[in-house]
Design an enzyme around this catalytic site. Structure first.
Site, short mmCIF file in Angstrom:
data_model
loop_
_atom_site.label_atom_id
_atom_site.label_comp_id
_atom_site.label_asym_id
_atom_site.label_seq_id
_atom_site.Cartn_x
_atom_site.Cartn_y
_atom_site.Cartn_z
N LYS A 75 0.87 -1.17 0.00
CA LYS A 75 0.00 0.00 0.00
C LYS A 75 0.91 1.22 0.00
O LYS A 75 1.40 1.64 1.03
CB LYS A 75 -0.91 0.01 1.24
CG LYS A 75 -2.24 0.77 1.05
CD LYS A 75 -2.11 2.24 0.73
CE LYS A 75 -1.74 3.05 1.96
NZ LYS A 75 -1.71 4.54 1.65
N GLU B 141 9.35 1.33 11.12
CA GLU B 141 10.35 2.40 11.12
C GLU B 141 9.57 3.70 11.15
O GLU B 141 8.90 4.06 10.19
CB GLU B 141 11.25 2.31 9.89
CG GLU B 141 12.55 3.08 10.07
CD GLU B 141 12.64 4.31 9.21
OE1 GLU B 141 12.13 5.36 9.66
OE2 GLU B 141 13.20 4.23 8.11
N CYS C 167 13.16 10.68 8.20
CA CYS C 167 13.02 10.32 9.61
C CYS C 167 14.28 10.59 10.40
O CYS C 167 14.25 10.62 11.63
CB CYS C 167 12.62 8.85 9.74
SG CYS C 167 11.02 8.47 9.02
N GLU D 174 8.53 16.12 15.88
CA GLU D 174 9.02 15.94 14.51
C GLU D 174 8.27 16.90 13.58
O GLU D 174 7.05 16.88 13.51
CB GLU D 174 8.81 14.49 14.06
CG GLU D 174 9.42 14.21 12.70
CD GLU D 174 9.31 12.75 12.30
OE1 GLU D 174 10.27 12.23 11.71
OE2 GLU D 174 8.27 12.13 12.59
#
Length: 517
Positions: A193, A268, A302, A403
């Protein structure tokens, strides 16, 4: 390429008098519409124009994709292929990627807005990712285990089965392939996906792999939204492993859904990478690495170098030079080789980044570069943000803890090594960390104390297919790359053989046994 061409709709600015490609789901080697027949628009972050319409997959589409992958997994044509034949096929897939790199470079840059020079530098390494995993498949050995008594014990490993793979928009092809390579090399099948923002290179690769000989159903793709197709894939009882790269909250929900079916999970997730800059390191070089770490991919990584923790003695010089460096970065059309910074993925993401700018100002941090959308008519329609640097940041500020996922970094002063490590580890995340120092003993000492899964010393962003990659704390579970990733696509069975010729009866009269297990 897409099988269907369709005329653009009235609300599509790029579609006037143009034919917009429409992309179906890719199931059983065939591109087909979603069960609902609905599609959604794929938008270019460079100019806000519609570059395609993708099928809006939902739970029923996920179900038929998983059914297809299960059927392919159990088919003798895939399941009983020899290790050497499977490795040769994976090597052939590597060659296919390599032969089509130029097309993939431009398609990925069109879709996610990453400068073409960055895209080339990243995607060009993907063929060797497949070759590395083919090598692991060829070199794989099961174990013969010394045990007590007259027994021969050995292991047998087999593919886990059907793998669900949910991929992000920031590195669409690389992150998908870092799971495709070990999945195919071990004999698994997969349902991918892709991010709703960036499905184009995934769909193109699926067709290329089919043409190269990958059996239908081994590699299926369902496009759609995270709340629809992504959720359905995470909670489906028909998968045996779930791999997700994305935000921490998405990972939390997907991991919980998969756990209800006892599915093994690799996640992750988010990060807030600390970069400790010591005063023995060259400031100009530290600034070069700071810009590279923070602004590559428009900061949408990330392991973005989002927290620079800089020794007080060089702090002012570092801040002044990093601000100057940020202002010098060329923003523009990602397709141009002269462009150094492209857009963020969407208008929503741009507003998120600018929201953190407002938060930083409200909390008293000092904005020394960027903090706004760039001027210029050529950039007005895209989702651009200037490289942004905040100084005089305190560790408790939002911009130092959350973040941002944009071209955004903060600078925090420290005085002692212990204080720097404490600030670095004061985070819910633990994906990457970095150290800038010429002191070898300090480099090893600090690296050992940083709470994260990967540490760079005098570098950033570099990884190798052989080095395990992943985080701790809220940055994820398990590892990508390396033997650690390859082995996680395999189930281990132990076979214990009694090689004694003695007769056995536990319940014989007066029988004496000194061992049960």
């Amino acid at each position: 390429m897409p099988l269907i061409q369709t005329q653009g709709t009235k609300n599509s600015s790029a579609a006037h008098n143009q034919r917009i490609p429409e992309y179906g789901l890719f199931i059983d080697g065939i591109e087909k519409p979603a069960d609902s027949g609905e599609t959604y628009e794929v938008i270019s972050p460079t100019n806000g124009q519609v570059i395609g319409r993708a099928a809006l997959g939902e739970a029923s589409d996920i179900d038929r994709a998983i059914t297809s992958s299960r059927r392919a997994f159990e088919d003798k044509a895939w399941r009983e292929i020899s290790e050497r034949s499977r490795a040769r096929l994976v090597l052939k897939l590597a060659d296919v990627v390599e032969d089509n790199l130029e097309e993939l470079f431009h398609l990925e840059t069109l879709n996610n807005g990453r400068p073409i020079n960055e895209t080339r530098a990243q995607i060009s390494r993907i063929p060797d990712l497949f070759r590395y995993n083919a090598g692991l498949a060829l070199a794989r050995r099961d174990a013969s285990i010394p045990v007590e008594g007259n027994y021969l014990a050995y292991t047998q490993r087999s593919p886990v089965g059907v793998v669900g793979n949910i991929t992000p928009f920031n590195h669409p092809l690389l992150i998908m392939c870092r799971n495709l390579a070990p999945a195919f090399a071990t004999g698994c099948t997969t349902v991918v996906k892709p991010s709703e923002y960036t499905p184009l290179t995934a769909l193109r690769l699926a067709r290329l792999f089919l043409e190269a000989g990958l059996p239908p159903g081994v590699f299926n793709i369902v496009t759609g939204m995270g709340a629809g197709a992504g959720k359905a894939l995470s909670e489906h009882p028909g998968i045996n492993k779930l791999v997700l790269t994305g935000g921490t909250e998405s990972g939390r929900m997907a991991g919980a859904a998969a756990a209800r079916n006892f599915v093994r999970v690799t996640l992750e997730l988010g990060g807030k990478t600390p970069v400790l800059v010591f005063d023995d390191y060259d400031v100009d070089q530290a600034v070069n690495y700071a810009a590279f770490g923070a602004f590559i991919g428009a900061g949408q990584t990330c392991v973005c170098a989002s927290r620079h923790i800089v020794h007080r003695r060089i702090y002012d010089e570092f801040v002044e030079k990093l601000a100057r460096k940020a202002k010098s970065i060329r923003i523009g059309d990602p397709a141009s080789p002269d462009t150094q910074l492209g857009p963020v993925i969407s208008a929503r993401q741009r507003e998120r980044v600018l929201g953190y700018v407002r938060s930083g100002l409200e909390e008293g941090a000092r904005l020394v570069a960027g903090g706004k959308a760039p001027d210029g008519k050529d950039l007005a329609a895209g989702f651009y943000v200037e490289p942004t640097v905040f100084a005089d940041v305190r560790p408790e500020m939002r911009i130092a803890r959350e973040e941002v996922f944009g071209p955004f970094t903060v600078v925090i002063p420290f005085e002692s090594e212990e204080e720097g490590i404490r600030i670095a580890n004061d985070s819910p995340y633990g994906l990457g960390g970095a150290i800038r120092t010429n002191n070898v003993a300090r480099a090893h000492r600090v690296a050992a104390k940083l709470q994260c899964g990967f540490v760079w010393v005098n570098d950033h962003h570099r990884v190798d297919w052989s080095t395990p990659w992943g985080g701790i704390k809220q940055s994820g579970i398990n590892r990508e790359f390396g033997e650690e990733s390859f082995n996680n696509y395999l189930e281990t069975k132990v076979v214990m053989v009694n090689v004694s010729d003695q007769r056995f009866d536990w319940y014989a009269p007066n029988a004496k046994h000194d061992r049960l297990n």
